[in-house]
Design a protein around this motif. Structure first.
Motif, mmCIF file in Angstrom:
data_model
loop_
_atom_site.group_PDB
_atom_site.id
_atom_site.type_symbol
_atom_site.label_atom_id
_atom_site.label_comp_id
_atom_site.label_asym_id
_atom_site.label_seq_id
_atom_site.Cartn_x
_atom_site.Cartn_y
_atom_site.Cartn_z
ATOM 1 N N ILE B 9 41.427 16.338 11.642
ATOM 2 C CA ILE B 9 42.775 16.926 11.589
ATOM 3 C C ILE B 9 43.178 17.308 13.001
ATOM 4 N N ASN B 10 44.349 16.886 13.450
ATOM 5 C CA ASN B 10 44.768 17.214 14.817
ATOM 6 C C ASN B 10 45.259 18.657 14.890
ATOM 7 N N LYS B 11 45.605 19.115 16.090
ATOM 8 C CA LYS B 11 45.893 20.545 16.242
ATOM 9 C C LYS B 11 47.190 20.960 15.570
ATOM 10 N N ALA B 12 48.018 19.988 15.155
ATOM 11 C CA ALA B 12 49.255 20.327 14.454
ATOM 12 C C ALA B 12 49.061 20.312 12.938
ATOM 13 N N GLY B 13 47.866 19.988 12.462
ATOM 14 C CA GLY B 13 47.625 19.971 11.017
ATOM 15 C C GLY B 13 47.795 18.596 10.393
ATOM 16 N N GLU B 32 48.150 12.018 -0.649
ATOM 17 C CA GLU B 32 47.514 13.235 -1.154
ATOM 18 C C GLU B 32 46.564 13.813 -0.117
ATOM 19 N N TYR B 33 45.838 12.947 0.579
ATOM 20 C CA TYR B 33 44.930 13.436 1.628
ATOM 21 C C TYR B 33 45.713 14.148 2.734
ATOM 22 N N LEU B 34 46.880 13.575 3.075
ATOM 23 C CA LEU B 34 47.709 14.210 4.118
ATOM 24 C C LEU B 34 48.110 15.616 3.712
ATOM 25 N N VAL B 35 48.530 15.762 2.440
ATOM 26 C CA VAL B 35 48.960 17.075 1.952
ATOM 27 C C VAL B 35 47.792 18.055 1.967
ATOM 28 N N LEU B 36 46.624 17.605 1.468
ATOM 29 C CA LEU B 36 45.453 18.488 1.411
ATOM 30 C C LEU B 36 45.026 18.916 2.815
ATOM 31 N N ALA B 37 45.085 18.003 3.771
ATOM 32 C CA ALA B 37 44.693 18.350 5.143
ATOM 33 C C ALA B 37 45.640 19.394 5.716
ATOM 34 N N THR B 39 47.308 21.629 3.988
ATOM 35 C CA THR B 39 46.976 22.890 3.313
ATOM 36 C C THR B 39 45.764 23.533 3.958
ATOM 37 N N LEU B 40 44.731 22.727 4.188
ATOM 38 C CA LEU B 40 43.500 23.246 4.778
ATOM 39 C C LEU B 40 43.765 23.849 6.151
ATOM 40 N N HIS B 41 44.617 23.182 6.912
ATOM 41 C CA HIS B 41 44.975 23.670 8.242
ATOM 42 C C HIS B 41 45.612 25.065 8.141
ATOM 43 N N GLY B 42 46.515 25.234 7.183
ATOM 44 C CA GLY B 42 47.166 26.535 7.001
ATOM 45 C C GLY B 42 46.205 27.608 6.546
ATOM 46 N N ILE B 43 45.373 27.287 5.563
ATOM 47 C CA ILE B 43 44.405 28.251 5.047
ATOM 48 C C ILE B 43 43.463 28.703 6.163
ATOM 49 N N HIS B 44 43.050 27.736 6.973
ATOM 50 C CA HIS B 44 42.115 28.045 8.050
ATOM 51 C C HIS B 44 42.686 29.106 8.988
ATOM 52 N N ALA B 45 43.989 29.002 9.264
ATOM 53 C CA ALA B 45 44.616 29.982 10.158
ATOM 54 C C ALA B 45 44.676 31.363 9.498
ATOM 55 N N ILE B 46 44.960 31.392 8.182
ATOM 56 C CA ILE B 46 45.087 32.687 7.508
ATOM 57 C C ILE B 46 43.730 33.371 7.376
ATOM 58 N N THR B 47 42.682 32.609 7.067
ATOM 59 C CA THR B 47 41.367 33.216 6.864
ATOM 60 C C THR B 47 40.906 33.984 8.104
ATOM 61 N N ALA B 48 41.329 33.536 9.282
ATOM 62 C CA ALA B 48 40.924 34.247 10.503
ATOM 63 C C ALA B 48 41.587 35.624 10.579
ATOM 64 N N ARG B 49 42.730 35.793 9.931
ATOM 65 C CA ARG B 49 43.457 37.071 10.012
ATOM 66 C C ARG B 49 42.973 38.088 8.988
ATOM 67 N N MET B 116 47.526 11.130 17.524
ATOM 68 C CA MET B 116 48.007 10.093 16.609
ATOM 69 C C MET B 116 46.835 9.559 15.793
ATOM 70 N N PRO B 117 47.115 8.906 14.645
ATOM 71 C CA PRO B 117 46.032 8.369 13.821
ATOM 72 C C PRO B 117 45.057 7.514 14.621
ATOM 73 N N ILE B 118 43.775 7.636 14.286
ATOM 74 C CA ILE B 118 42.723 6.947 15.032
ATOM 75 C C ILE B 118 42.530 5.548 14.454
ATOM 76 N N ARG B 119 42.837 4.536 15.216
ATOM 77 C CA ARG B 119 42.589 3.153 14.781
ATOM 78 C C ARG B 119 41.717 2.486 15.843
ATOM 79 N N THR B 120 40.483 2.935 15.918
ATOM 80 C CA THR B 120 39.569 2.413 16.920
ATOM 81 C C THR B 120 38.339 1.871 16.225
ATOM 82 N N GLU B 121 38.057 0.584 16.426
ATOM 83 C CA GLU B 121 36.920 -0.029 15.742
ATOM 84 C C GLU B 121 35.607 0.629 16.161
ATOM 85 N N GLY B 122 35.521 0.947 17.457
ATOM 86 C CA GLY B 122 34.302 1.557 17.977
ATOM 87 C C GLY B 122 33.963 2.846 17.251
ATOM 88 N N PHE B 123 34.985 3.682 16.980
ATOM 89 C CA PHE B 123 34.758 4.945 16.281
ATOM 90 C C PHE B 123 34.285 4.675 14.855
#
Lengths: 219, 133
Positions: B9-13, B32-37, B39-49, B116-123
């Motif tokens: 997940i990038n730094k913008a969620g 659906e994966y995009l939406v869940l990611a 959500t997770l990004h938002g929850i992660h920020a709140i849990t720290a508070r 941006m989305p990772i499209r690298t064969e090596g990775f």
């Protein structure tokens, strides 16, 4: 290892009970109208107090108080000056550098809503990822661990503990099966599901407190 | 002991990489994966508070009844998320290896646009090696 706090929510998203033990960072009292009555006397808005910072301890966000606690000059100057607005010195006063930070200043009703929001979002996330009716159990950060137990009737028991604690779901179930059923459900003086009032009463608070203090993780 | 999924997940969620392994968890659509990611990004920020004692990190491990989500937050804000069985105890080391592979195969790739989305064969092949070991 220790236990920090317990929140109980009903199925209408209302916080109906709160209790805490070893918290070093206490929430501020809730704003007027932000919290139901009979949730917790410790965080309920105090309407009849003339000066909120005189009774509820020093208000560290207030610029004047922060200045006094940092320099100590004003306290020593004049004995005739009225002392009452100054906070009494506390042994555990936080360092002034971190005092005005906004993260330390969540009011209880904001905090309760955030806890509920996190729990609900995680519940949906886990359900979506697993593809079936799987429950969210707990999460861990560097300083605390949040546990969830949800009853069939939609009551959510949320507990914050030390991050190294094992799953405390059984404890939350015990609170439900013991004190909650005995002193809330079977208590005709407690209106359940009212959306107007929490469930706080002396027996429930005492018996929950005794149960938590008896745990090995409590110390 | 099983690994079922990896997200970056990038730094913008935004979800920039998603891969499923095996079939321990159902396969969802990429939307659906995009939406869940997010959500997770938002929850992660709140849990720290919500910390009851001083400053806290965001959630590191989130457990359900049959699986857990392990999150590695890098200093730059990128999140590596691993979906595993509850008994899996190598999640942290696997995430460190994934971070290494990301630094080598993605960040050093001149054709990759950051965030941006990772499209690298090596990775992709490095991840396959890490997961099969």
């Amino acid at each position: 290892m220790t236990i920090y706090s317990l929140y109980i929510y009903d199925r209408h998203c209302n916080c109906i009970y709160y209790q805490d033990w070893h918290r070093t960072k206490r929430p501020r009292t809730a704003v007027e109208g932000g919290l139901l009555p009979a949730v917790s006397a410790a965080v309920y808005p105090k309407a009849d107090e003339p000066a909120p910072d005189a009774a509820a301890g020093p208000d560290w966000r207030h610029p004047r108080n922060t200045l006094n606690s940092a320099t100590g000059v004003v306290v020593a100057v004049n004995d005739d000056a009225p002392r009452s607005p100054l906070p009494p010195p506390r042994a555990s006063s936080p360092p002034p550098a971190q005092a005005p930070s906004p993260s330390a200043a969540l009011t209880f009703d904001e905090e309760a809503k955030l806890v509920y929001g996190v729990v609900l979002s995680l519940r949906n996330l886990v359900r979506k990822l697993s593809g079936r009716d799987e429950q969210f159990v707990n999460y861990t950060t560097s300083t605390y661990k949040l546990h969830l137990y949800e009853t069939m009737s939609g009551y959510k028991f949320v507990m914050l503990s030390d991050p190294k604690a094992d799953s405390l779901r059984f404890v939350l179930r015990q609170i439900y099966a013991g004190p909650f059923l005995e002193y809330v459900v079977r208590n005709p003086l407690v209106p359940m599901d009212s959306r107007e009032q929490g469930i706080d009463n002396e027996f429930f608070r005492l018996s929950t407190d005794r149960m938590i203090r008896g745990l090995t993780v409590f110390e | 002991m099983a690994i079922w999924g990896l997200w970056v997940i990038n730094k913008a969620g935004g979800l920039v990489y998603q891969r499923s392994f095996g079939d321990g968890l159902p396969h969802l659509t990429s939307n659906e994966y995009l939406v869940l990611a997010g959500t997770l990004h938002g929850i992660h920020a709140i849990t720290a508070r919500l910390s009851p004692t001083g400053t806290s990190s965001g959630a590191n491990v989130i457990s359900g009844e049959t699986f857990k989500i392990t999150i590695l937050l890098t200093p730059t804000g990128t999140k590596f998320v691993l979906l595993t069985s509850l008994a899996e105890n190598t999640a942290d080391t696997v995430l460190q290896k994934v971070y290494e592979a990301y630094a080598d195969a993605v960040m050093k790739n001149p054709f990759h646009t950051p965030e941006m989305p990772i499209r690298t064969e090596g990775f992709d092949s490095r991840i396959t090696t890490i997961m099969s070991s």
